[in-house]
Design a protein around this motif. Sequence first.
Motif, PDB file in Angstrom:
ATOM      1  N   THR A 162      -5.698 -10.865   0.395  1.00 50.32           N
ATOM      2  CA  THR A 162      -4.654  -9.862   0.579  1.00 50.32           C
ATOM      3  C   THR A 162      -4.247  -9.388  -0.804  1.00 50.32           C
ATOM      4  O   THR A 162      -3.795 -10.167  -1.620  1.00 50.32           O
ATOM      5  N   SER A 163      -4.414  -8.148  -1.035  1.00 49.16           N
ATOM      6  CA  SER A 163      -4.233  -7.681  -2.402  1.00 49.16           C
ATOM      7  C   SER A 163      -2.761  -7.509  -2.738  1.00 49.16           C
ATOM      8  O   SER A 163      -1.938  -7.284  -1.866  1.00 49.16           O
ATOM      9  N   PRO A 164      -2.412  -7.667  -3.985  1.00 43.94           N
ATOM     10  CA  PRO A 164      -1.036  -7.369  -4.401  1.00 43.94           C
ATOM     11  C   PRO A 164      -0.791  -5.873  -4.384  1.00 43.94           C
ATOM     12  O   PRO A 164      -1.722  -5.090  -4.530  1.00 43.94           O
ATOM     13  N   ASP A 165       0.441  -5.544  -4.208  1.00 43.45           N
ATOM     14  CA  ASP A 165       0.745  -4.121  -4.214  1.00 43.45           C
ATOM     15  C   ASP A 165       1.434  -3.737  -5.521  1.00 43.45           C
ATOM     16  O   ASP A 165       1.504  -4.514  -6.463  1.00 43.45           O
ATOM     17  N   ASP A 167       4.458  -3.493  -6.253  1.00 42.50           N
ATOM     18  CA  ASP A 167       5.586  -4.347  -6.613  1.00 42.50           C
ATOM     19  C   ASP A 167       5.102  -5.581  -7.356  1.00 42.50           C
ATOM     20  O   ASP A 167       5.738  -6.076  -8.284  1.00 42.50           O
ATOM     21  N   ASP A 168       3.928  -6.060  -6.941  1.00 38.50           N
ATOM     22  CA  ASP A 168       3.417  -7.252  -7.593  1.00 38.50           C
ATOM     23  C   ASP A 168       2.946  -6.935  -9.016  1.00 38.50           C
ATOM     24  O   ASP A 168       3.043  -7.775  -9.889  1.00 38.50           O
ATOM     25  N   ASP A 170       4.394  -4.807 -10.845  1.00 38.69           N
ATOM     26  CA  ASP A 170       5.645  -4.786 -11.590  1.00 38.69           C
ATOM     27  C   ASP A 170       6.116  -6.221 -11.875  1.00 38.69           C
ATOM     28  O   ASP A 170       6.565  -6.543 -12.968  1.00 38.69           O
ATOM     29  N   LEU A 171       5.952  -7.070 -10.880  1.00 39.63           N
ATOM     30  CA  LEU A 171       6.326  -8.471 -11.037  1.00 39.63           C
ATOM     31  C   LEU A 171       5.535  -9.114 -12.174  1.00 39.63           C
ATOM     32  O   LEU A 171       6.069  -9.820 -13.020  1.00 39.63           O
ATOM     33  N   TRP A 172       4.236  -8.825 -12.172  1.00 34.41           N
ATOM     34  CA  TRP A 172       3.361  -9.384 -13.220  1.00 34.41           C
ATOM     35  C   TRP A 172       3.796  -8.918 -14.597  1.00 34.41           C
ATOM     36  O   TRP A 172       3.855  -9.694 -15.547  1.00 34.41           O
ATOM     37  N   PHE A 748       0.509 -17.528 -12.659  1.00 35.03           N
ATOM     38  CA  PHE A 748       0.199 -16.165 -12.216  1.00 35.03           C
ATOM     39  C   PHE A 748      -1.097 -15.672 -12.842  1.00 35.03           C
ATOM     40  O   PHE A 748      -1.919 -15.035 -12.189  1.00 35.03           O
ATOM     41  N   ARG A 751      -4.130 -17.158 -11.174  1.00 37.08           N
ATOM     42  CA  ARG A 751      -4.377 -16.598  -9.846  1.00 37.08           C
ATOM     43  C   ARG A 751      -4.806 -15.134  -9.936  1.00 37.08           C
ATOM     44  O   ARG A 751      -5.649 -14.667  -9.166  1.00 37.08           O
ATOM     45  N   ARG A 752      -4.227 -14.431 -10.843  1.00 37.88           N
ATOM     46  CA  ARG A 752      -4.550 -13.006 -10.984  1.00 37.88           C
ATOM     47  C   ARG A 752      -6.005 -12.844 -11.442  1.00 37.88           C
ATOM     48  O   ARG A 752      -6.746 -12.001 -10.927  1.00 37.88           O
ATOM     49  N   ARG A 758     -12.727 -11.876  -7.840  1.00 36.44           N
ATOM     50  CA  ARG A 758     -13.173 -11.650  -6.462  1.00 36.44           C
ATOM     51  C   ARG A 758     -13.348 -10.169  -6.181  1.00 36.44           C
ATOM     52  O   ARG A 758     -14.253  -9.746  -5.503  1.00 36.44           O
TER      53      ARG A 758
ATOM     54  N   THR B 367       2.500 -11.112  -1.869  1.00 34.30           N
ATOM     55  CA  THR B 367       1.182 -11.140  -1.262  1.00 34.30           C
ATOM     56  C   THR B 367       0.152 -11.416  -2.350  1.00 34.30           C
ATOM     57  O   THR B 367       0.471 -11.436  -3.541  1.00 34.30           O
ATOM     58  N   GLY B 368      -1.075 -11.571  -1.910  1.00 33.76           N
ATOM     59  CA  GLY B 368      -2.182 -11.682  -2.848  1.00 33.76           C
ATOM     60  C   GLY B 368      -1.994 -12.803  -3.846  1.00 33.76           C
ATOM     61  O   GLY B 368      -1.526 -13.887  -3.506  1.00 33.76           O
ATOM     62  N   PHE B 369      -2.400 -12.514  -5.073  1.00 37.07           N
ATOM     63  CA  PHE B 369      -2.376 -13.578  -6.076  1.00 37.07           C
ATOM     64  C   PHE B 369      -0.958 -14.038  -6.355  1.00 37.07           C
ATOM     65  O   PHE B 369      -0.730 -15.188  -6.734  1.00 37.07           O
ATOM     66  N   ALA B 370       0.035 -13.136  -6.196  1.00 32.23           N
ATOM     67  CA  ALA B 370       1.420 -13.534  -6.413  1.00 32.23           C
ATOM     68  C   ALA B 370       1.814 -14.610  -5.401  1.00 32.23           C
ATOM     69  O   ALA B 370       2.472 -15.596  -5.742  1.00 32.23           O
ATOM     70  N   GLN B 372      -0.247 -16.623  -3.942  1.00 30.50           N
ATOM     71  CA  GLN B 372      -0.968 -17.857  -4.283  1.00 30.50           C
ATOM     72  C   GLN B 372      -0.287 -18.581  -5.453  1.00 30.50           C
ATOM     73  O   GLN B 372      -0.169 -19.811  -5.443  1.00 30.50           O
ATOM     74  N   ALA B 373       0.147 -17.821  -6.444  1.00 33.43           N
ATOM     75  CA  ALA B 373       0.835 -18.437  -7.589  1.00 33.43           C
ATOM     76  C   ALA B 373       2.117 -19.108  -7.116  1.00 33.43           C
ATOM     77  O   ALA B 373       2.465 -20.213  -7.562  1.00 33.43           O
ATOM     78  N   ARG B 405      13.095  -6.700  -7.849  1.00 33.32           N
ATOM     79  CA  ARG B 405      12.075  -5.644  -7.931  1.00 33.32           C
ATOM     80  C   ARG B 405      12.634  -4.337  -7.380  1.00 33.32           C
ATOM     81  O   ARG B 405      13.440  -4.361  -6.450  1.00 33.32           O
TER      82      ARG B 405
END
Lengths: 890, 406
Positions: A162-165, A167-168, A170-172, A748, A751-752, A758, B367-370, B372-373, B405
């Motif tokens: 499931t891919s980050p969107d 918002d993620d 931005d989170l990163w 992070f 995982r990223r 992948r 979701t995703g890698f976030a 998982q982390a 966010r």
Amino acid sequence: MRIHRLRVQSFRGLADAEVTFATTGVTIVEGPNEVGKSSLAEAISLVVDELDTSTKERVRSVRPVHRDEGTEVELELSTGDHHLVIRKRWFRARGIWLEVLAPRREQLTGREAHERLHAILAATADRELWEALRIQQGAEARGASLATRSVLQALDAVAGGTSPDDDDADLWSRITAEWATFFTATGLPRQDGRRLQVEVDEHRSGLARVDADLAQVEAGTDAVGELSRRQARTASAHVEAVARHAELAAEWDGLAGARGEVADRELARTRAEVAVADHRRASEARSALIERVAAASALAEERQGDHRRAVDAGADQARRVVEADQAVALALDQLHEAEAGHSTASAAAEHARRSFDLELLLERHGRVVTNSARLVELHAATPTDLDDDRLAELERLADAAVRARAVLDAGAGSFGAFAIDLVDGVDGVDPGVLLQPEGEPSVPVAAGTRVEHPLTGPVSIVVPGIGTVELTPGAGARDAAREAADAAAALSRALAQVGVADLAEARARRQAGRDAAVELATIDAALRADLRDLTPEVMAAKIAALADQLAAHRAAHPHEVTVALDDADAVVAAAADAVRDARARHAEALAHRAGLAAADEGRVADVARGLAAIDAADRAAAQAAADLERARAEVSDADLATALAEAEASLALAESAALAAASALAAHDPASLEARLQNAADLVARLADEQHEIDLEQARLRAFLSARGEDGLHHQRSELTASLARAERALAHHDRHAAAADLLHRTFSARRDAARLRYLAPFQERICRLGRIVYGPTFEVELDRDLRVRRRTLHGRTLDVADLSVGAREQLDVLTKLAGAATVSAHGGAPVIFDDTLGATSADRLEGMGAAIATAARECQVIVLTCTPERFGSVGRATRITLTPDPVDG
Amino acid sequence: MKPGAIGPSEGRGSPIPVRPPRYALGVPKILHTADWQLGMTRRFLAPEAQARFTQARIDAIGAIGAMAEAEGCVAVVVGGDVFETNQVGRQVVVRALAAMGSCGVPFHLLPGNHDPHDASSVYSSPTFVEHCPPNVSVLDRAGVHEVAPGLELVAAPFTSKRPVTDLVGAAVDLLPAGPAPDGTVRVVVGHGAVDSVFPDLDNPAIIHGAALDAALAERRIHYVALGDRHSTTTCGPSGRVWYAGAPEPTDFDEVDPGNVLVVDVEPGGCHVQRRPLGSWRFAREKFHVNGVEDVADLDAWLRAHPSPDRTIVRLDLVGAMPIRAHARLQEVLGYHGELFAAIDQLDQHTDLVVLPDDADFADLDLTGFARQALDDLRAEVGFGGADAAVAADALALLYRFARSRP
């Protein structure tokens, strides 16, 4: 997203154009460069992005030049489940109109329409991808990253995750930013943490210093307390010591009577000792005086004996002196005789030497006279005006004269005159021909003769009675004649100067001169050898003087046998040896005599001293006898002995009395008492000193404490403690926060990265599939994390993208975008718009690229804007639209 | 000392008029206080709060003087520990003396264990000696100090930090046997623990309460003004032996600080009145916080304090809470931390565990890698150990970022 239709009016060069695109597959919009096909891409961008009221340059630049009309763009598109038409008009009659056709109809205008459009796009489309999938004309082939939300989502779906969107993402970025506040890019802690640690360390060390100061103050305070207690103890001990001392002093005073008795007896004993000593000294003096008298008498006797022996010894000595004087006189006579013999021998030898010298001088003088005469002759005969230089000059002049003559003879003409015997003389004058050279005597040419004459100057041939022939030589002949004459004249002058007739004479004279010079030098050398440092005159004078001396010597010594010079030296040497022997014997005799004289002088002095000693000894004996007599007159020897015996008896009595008194005192042990008394006094003094020292130490410590008390050490400590606590809290908080940020970042990041890896595989595979259509089965690519192609492999050879040709990079970019668009097409995606791409691609690749585009376009919408449609001629299935230029602006 | 005279020999400078003693016509009244501990600092106070805390202690001197005057006290008797230590800052000494000097009543200061009259005594420092006003005297000698006609202070000063005998008992022993003369009241001024209240067999300096009671019963003495205990406390059955307590509180464990005592000293019995004076408060509370509701309770408790800027709070927090509750707790503490003079938490009394639960991140839509982390970090917390705390902090950080966010 799919673009269905685009209509532009009054847009740059396009008056009114409408294009309907194939929503899947390839739409190729073709037209010449000036037709404004690129305007279509621009119009799509403007109608989506810009308000009708925008005054931006990109809006103003699309206004047509020659038409005062509003610019209008209408775009029909579908995105997500929306199907809509957006129309915008700028410059005149501005406006925005949105008509949503599905999923439910909406009609909006103005800003509301614009915002609704953007809301729909934000919800349904990937703007980043929309931007990334456009290849602008002339843009750098390596375009924007395709790692956009929709691509990543699509890839993640393919990869099973499931891919980050957004918002993620931005989170990163926030996680990264937070991490970066604590760590450098290389992962090292930033300055803040180190600064906090330094602050803590500084506070700790400051606190330690203040604690040390406080400990010092506390120790000082305790020390003062301890000193005070010690002072009290010492003061008490001092009081006790003073009392004890007084007690012992009283006891000591109690023994005063016994000590006085001891002292008195001791004094009496001492006095008795003195009296005995006095008497003993008197007795000893009397005995000494008696001994002195005896000794003086004995000495006088001894001196008399000595004198007698000395007088006897003096007679022998006088005899030896007389003998020695005689020996000296004999030796002196012998010496004089030897010296006379030596003098005679020396005079004979000198005479022989002078005779020999005279002979030598006479020989040298004879040679000097002869050579001097020859020298004068030679000087007279040697020419002095013709040296080698002068002769060389004459040689040169003679040579020049000969050469000038030769030149003249060779260069001047000559003529011959032949007189014919035709005419007889007239008036006794020889009628013959006459040659008259100018400046020279005439030369008659006898009749019937021929005269040859050089033509070195004007010559008249006079034929009397007939005429004159005048011959004039040329200029060269005249010059040669003049030079020959000059040379001859110069030679003549030179010869005349040295007084010779010709060169041969000069040479003979020069040779004679050289010979004379050689002889002259030889004679001069001989003369100098004979003369040495004399002149002939001095030499003659010396000869005369020597002759006179010899004559005088012979006259003075008429009987002297003349000796040869060689024997004379031996005779003189023998005489000298005789003199030396005689002198030695004389000196020996003198020395012997002198030794005897000295001995005699000593003997005489001894005799004198002996007499004086006899006199002194006699006087001393008399004096001693007188002293003894006088002493005995004062006290007799018997009285002296009696007095001494009495004094010794008194001393024995005094000693026993003193002993008795001392014993009586010793019974009270005064030494111990005195030691205790002294000790008590010392103790009093020591305790007083200790008190003083304690006072001083206390004063010093109090001064120190007073000074430190003003420092506010407690205040300093409190502040430091509080600062340290704050700093430690800040450091702990910082470290804890940093650790949390680091762990979050690491987790992070791991995982990223894994997710990216992948995603890469399916996307990479899609590019490869398209690429193999173009390049064949060996085509491989390697992507970076942003989904850009990093390396390409072809026929087993791998190259970085930067090392590829422009055409290859362009093709890879097109393939990447097609792969991206195809990847997301199932979820809507965005159209790929190529604006005049593949310009750098070679013809043999165009076919493959056409096939790849057509293949990708089965899954997505591809719009190609081009002015060279043949580049895309190989695209199999495509909708072709041709734009024609506007009649006015085209 | 005659009425109207100024303080003992330490006084310097011009005499200032002192109000005529009212007790001349009646019972002598004194104001008994102790344990000012001027110069005291508290490590949990920020510099700004510490400055106010320090100033409050100086201000208390003025309030004491004003109260003494208003009550007609003939003297203010300070039962030791006037200063926090002998090494206090010069500024503290000067300000304290100035504050006392501005009052119209004599102050008699007893050296206590914090400020003993030893070689480094603050009372003999050049600063003190130079700036000591006429109405201030130091009871630096054991025994009787006649500070006013009919009023004798029997002083038992500390001359070292660690005395080895009952100083108060020794001072009383110096008095003549039998009751005090008529017309004379004796107030013993001492410092230290009384065995009847703080039994301590190992303390050689402990004050023997029975001896004091006997002397009181005998009327050799009439009141014992003590210092050392910061809470106002009476000792023994006589009702004449008192600890005044600190006029401003100094720590969390004090029961009844912030008072002074106004004492009418009568030969037959004393009338002791406790007067609150302190403006600061120390409050310690233990909270079990396991969720946002508990955090709300804590918030309410903090909000209930009337003057938070003069209140120092120590919280013992115990519990296990999810991240969102912990985040809320931090917000609450952050807010009140700005209001209160200090909010202190001792590590050894804080047992707060952050345990992320599903609800913490349910609404954050990771979701995703976030995602998982997030799961990795939660697993780390679950494993326990040293890294669990770091992981919990990391989760809190993630929670903050994710929640805010756009």
